[in-house]
Design a protein around this motif. Structure first.
Motif, PDB file in Angstrom:
ATOM      1  N   GLY A  15      16.958  17.649  86.286  1.00 41.28           N
ATOM      2  CA  GLY A  15      17.900  17.670  87.523  1.00 41.28           C
ATOM      3  C   GLY A  15      19.233  16.745  87.354  1.00 41.28           C
ATOM      4  N   GLY A  16      19.206  16.001  86.304  1.00 41.52           N
ATOM      5  CA  GLY A  16      20.273  15.068  86.368  1.00 41.52           C
ATOM      6  C   GLY A  16      21.367  15.689  85.686  1.00 41.52           C
ATOM      7  N   SER A  17      22.720  14.964  85.509  1.00 42.63           N
ATOM      8  CA  SER A  17      23.931  15.585  85.251  1.00 42.63           C
ATOM      9  C   SER A  17      24.487  14.480  83.995  1.00 42.63           C
ATOM     10  N   LEU A  18      25.113  15.144  83.124  1.00 44.60           N
ATOM     11  CA  LEU A  18      26.040  14.470  82.096  1.00 44.60           C
ATOM     12  C   LEU A  18      27.324  14.918  82.035  1.00 44.60           C
ATOM     13  N   LYS A  19      28.128  14.140  81.748  1.00 44.93           N
ATOM     14  CA  LYS A  19      29.609  14.602  81.228  1.00 44.93           C
ATOM     15  C   LYS A  19      29.917  14.445  80.092  1.00 44.93           C
ATOM     16  N   LEU A  20      29.945  15.409  79.132  1.00 42.91           N
ATOM     17  CA  LEU A  20      30.637  15.155  77.867  1.00 42.91           C
ATOM     18  C   LEU A  20      31.834  15.506  77.565  1.00 42.91           C
ATOM     19  N   SER A  21      32.396  14.599  76.696  1.00 41.14           N
ATOM     20  CA  SER A  21      33.882  14.290  76.483  1.00 41.14           C
ATOM     21  C   SER A  21      34.151  14.608  74.912  1.00 41.14           C
ATOM     22  N   CYS A  22      35.188  15.497  74.784  1.00 41.65           N
ATOM     23  CA  CYS A  22      35.671  15.571  73.445  1.00 41.65           C
ATOM     24  C   CYS A  22      37.242  14.995  73.129  1.00 41.65           C
ATOM     25  N   ALA A  23      37.354  14.353  72.053  1.00 43.20           N
ATOM     26  CA  ALA A  23      38.770  13.666  72.013  1.00 43.20           C
ATOM     27  C   ALA A  23      38.910  14.167  70.439  1.00 43.20           C
ATOM     28  N   ALA A  24      40.231  14.018  69.960  1.00 38.68           N
ATOM     29  CA  ALA A  24      40.735  14.201  68.724  1.00 38.68           C
ATOM     30  C   ALA A  24      41.602  13.414  68.135  1.00 38.68           C
ATOM     31  N   ARG A  25      41.321  13.339  66.643  1.00 41.30           N
ATOM     32  CA  ARG A  25      42.247  12.389  65.991  1.00 41.30           C
ATOM     33  C   ARG A  25      42.792  13.475  64.853  1.00 41.30           C
ATOM     34  N   GLY A  26      44.055  13.403  64.795  1.00 44.34           N
ATOM     35  CA  GLY A  26      44.778  13.937  63.699  1.00 44.34           C
ATOM     36  C   GLY A  26      45.134  15.498  64.176  1.00 44.34           C
ATOM     37  N   LEU A  27      45.001  15.782  65.221  1.00 43.01           N
ATOM     38  CA  LEU A  27      45.779  17.100  65.656  1.00 43.01           C
ATOM     39  C   LEU A  27      45.935  16.982  67.083  1.00 43.01           C
ATOM     40  N   ILE A  28      46.833  17.623  67.670  1.00 39.08           N
ATOM     41  CA  ILE A  28      47.049  17.869  69.015  1.00 39.08           C
ATOM     42  C   ILE A  28      46.257  18.624  69.788  1.00 39.08           C
ATOM     43  N   LEU A  29      45.305  18.069  70.522  1.00 33.96           N
ATOM     44  CA  LEU A  29      44.372  19.042  71.369  1.00 33.96           C
ATOM     45  C   LEU A  29      44.802  20.071  71.879  1.00 33.96           C
ATOM     46  N   ASP A  30      46.076  19.913  72.811  1.00 28.93           N
ATOM     47  CA  ASP A  30      46.469  20.798  73.652  1.00 28.93           C
ATOM     48  C   ASP A  30      47.001  22.279  72.840  1.00 28.93           C
ATOM     49  N   ARG A  72      39.939  20.590  80.913  1.00 28.47           N
ATOM     50  CA  ARG A  72      40.839  19.813  79.865  1.00 28.47           C
ATOM     51  C   ARG A  72      41.680  18.955  80.579  1.00 28.47           C
ATOM     52  N   ASP A  73      41.734  17.623  80.082  1.00 27.17           N
ATOM     53  CA  ASP A  73      42.751  16.519  80.861  1.00 27.17           C
ATOM     54  C   ASP A  73      43.745  16.266  79.666  1.00 27.17           C
ATOM     55  N   ARG A  74      44.894  16.945  80.160  1.00 23.22           N
ATOM     56  CA  ARG A  74      45.924  16.705  79.043  1.00 23.22           C
ATOM     57  C   ARG A  74      46.630  15.359  79.191  1.00 23.22           C
ATOM     58  N   ALA A  75      46.169  14.526  80.115  1.00 23.30           N
ATOM     59  CA  ALA A  75      46.779  13.143  80.236  1.00 23.30           C
ATOM     60  C   ALA A  75      46.104  12.269  79.279  1.00 23.30           C
ATOM     61  N   LYS A  76      44.604  12.420  79.313  1.00 21.08           N
ATOM     62  CA  LYS A  76      43.796  11.841  78.662  1.00 21.08           C
ATOM     63  C   LYS A  76      43.471  12.369  77.087  1.00 21.08           C
ATOM     64  N   LYS A  77      43.962  13.656  77.098  1.00 22.08           N
ATOM     65  CA  LYS A  77      44.011  14.281  75.805  1.00 22.08           C
ATOM     66  C   LYS A  77      42.493  14.797  75.320  1.00 22.08           C
ATOM     67  N   THR A  78      41.824  14.872  76.359  1.00 18.97           N
ATOM     68  CA  THR A  78      40.059  15.158  76.370  1.00 18.97           C
ATOM     69  C   THR A  78      40.069  16.658  76.596  1.00 18.97           C
ATOM     70  N   VAL A  79      38.807  17.129  76.420  1.00 17.87           N
ATOM     71  CA  VAL A  79      37.948  18.201  77.023  1.00 17.87           C
ATOM     72  C   VAL A  79      36.665  17.716  77.442  1.00 17.87           C
ATOM     73  N   THR A  80      36.341  18.105  78.647  1.00 14.36           N
ATOM     74  CA  THR A  80      34.992  17.667  79.002  1.00 14.36           C
ATOM     75  C   THR A  80      34.160  18.849  79.319  1.00 14.36           C
ATOM     76  N   LEU A  81      32.692  18.722  79.085  1.00  7.06           N
ATOM     77  CA  LEU A  81      31.825  19.630  79.818  1.00  7.06           C
ATOM     78  C   LEU A  81      30.935  19.126  80.662  1.00  7.06           C
ATOM     79  N   GLN A  82      31.080  19.373  81.932  1.00  2.71           N
ATOM     80  CA  GLN A  82      30.292  18.625  83.037  1.00  2.71           C
ATOM     81  C   GLN A  82      28.994  19.596  83.051  1.00  2.71           C
ATOM     82  N   MET A  83      28.118  19.219  82.996  1.00  2.00           N
ATOM     83  CA  MET A  83      26.492  19.537  82.851  1.00  2.00           C
ATOM     84  C   MET A  83      25.758  18.995  84.112  1.00  2.00           C
ATOM     85  N   ASN A  84      25.241  19.893  84.895  1.00  2.00           N
ATOM     86  CA  ASN A  84      24.475  19.465  86.342  1.00  2.00           C
ATOM     87  C   ASN A  84      23.077  20.108  86.274  1.00  2.00           C
ATOM     88  N   ASN A  85      22.284  19.810  86.944  1.00  2.00           N
ATOM     89  CA  ASN A  85      20.638  20.365  87.045  1.00  2.00           C
ATOM     90  C   ASN A  85      20.161  20.589  85.631  1.00  2.00           C
TER      91      ASN A  85
END
Length: 125
Positions: A15-30, A72-85
């Protein structure tokens, strides 16, 4: 050399939640489509969600539809996956992966060329 780095995994109660984040090195995530996949022990890797470079989103795992949101958060250069329940069956190692060109998304791991090392998600009471 391109490298993806996942974070945000951990132990959570059902029933809980987690937010996963993906960042990149060596490539432009956008410029890439970014996918999230998971693999449980003894099971094949399966696609959960994907977002294109223009923020079109796909959700591929029926058991998680309605419980996950990719963004996708372009300012933080990350892609997140919000997982609920979250449920015990969601326990797995979660990976992010990059695909170029970034205009196309899929839930097929073979379409993605760069992968992170994964982050463990454990759902248990």
């Amino acid at each position: 050399q391109a490298q993806l780095v996942e974070s945000g995994g951990g132990l959570v109660q059902p029933g809980g939640s987690l937010k996963l984040s993906c960042a990149a090195r060596g490539l432009i995530l956008d410029n890439y489509a970014i996918g999230w996949f998971r693999q449980a022990p003894g099971k094949e890797r399966e696609g959960v969600s994907c977002i294109t470079m223009s923020n079109l989103k796909g959700y591929y795992l029926d058991s998680m539809k309605g419980r996950v949101t990719i963004s996708r958060d372009r300012a933080k250069k990350t892609v997140t996956l919000q997982m609920n329940n979250l449920e015990p069956d969601d326990t797995a190692v979660y990976y992010c992966a990059a695909r170029w060109p970034g205009s196309y998304c899929s839930g097929d791991a073979g379409d993605f060329g760069s992968w992170g090392q994964g982050t463990q998600v454990t759902v248990s009471s």
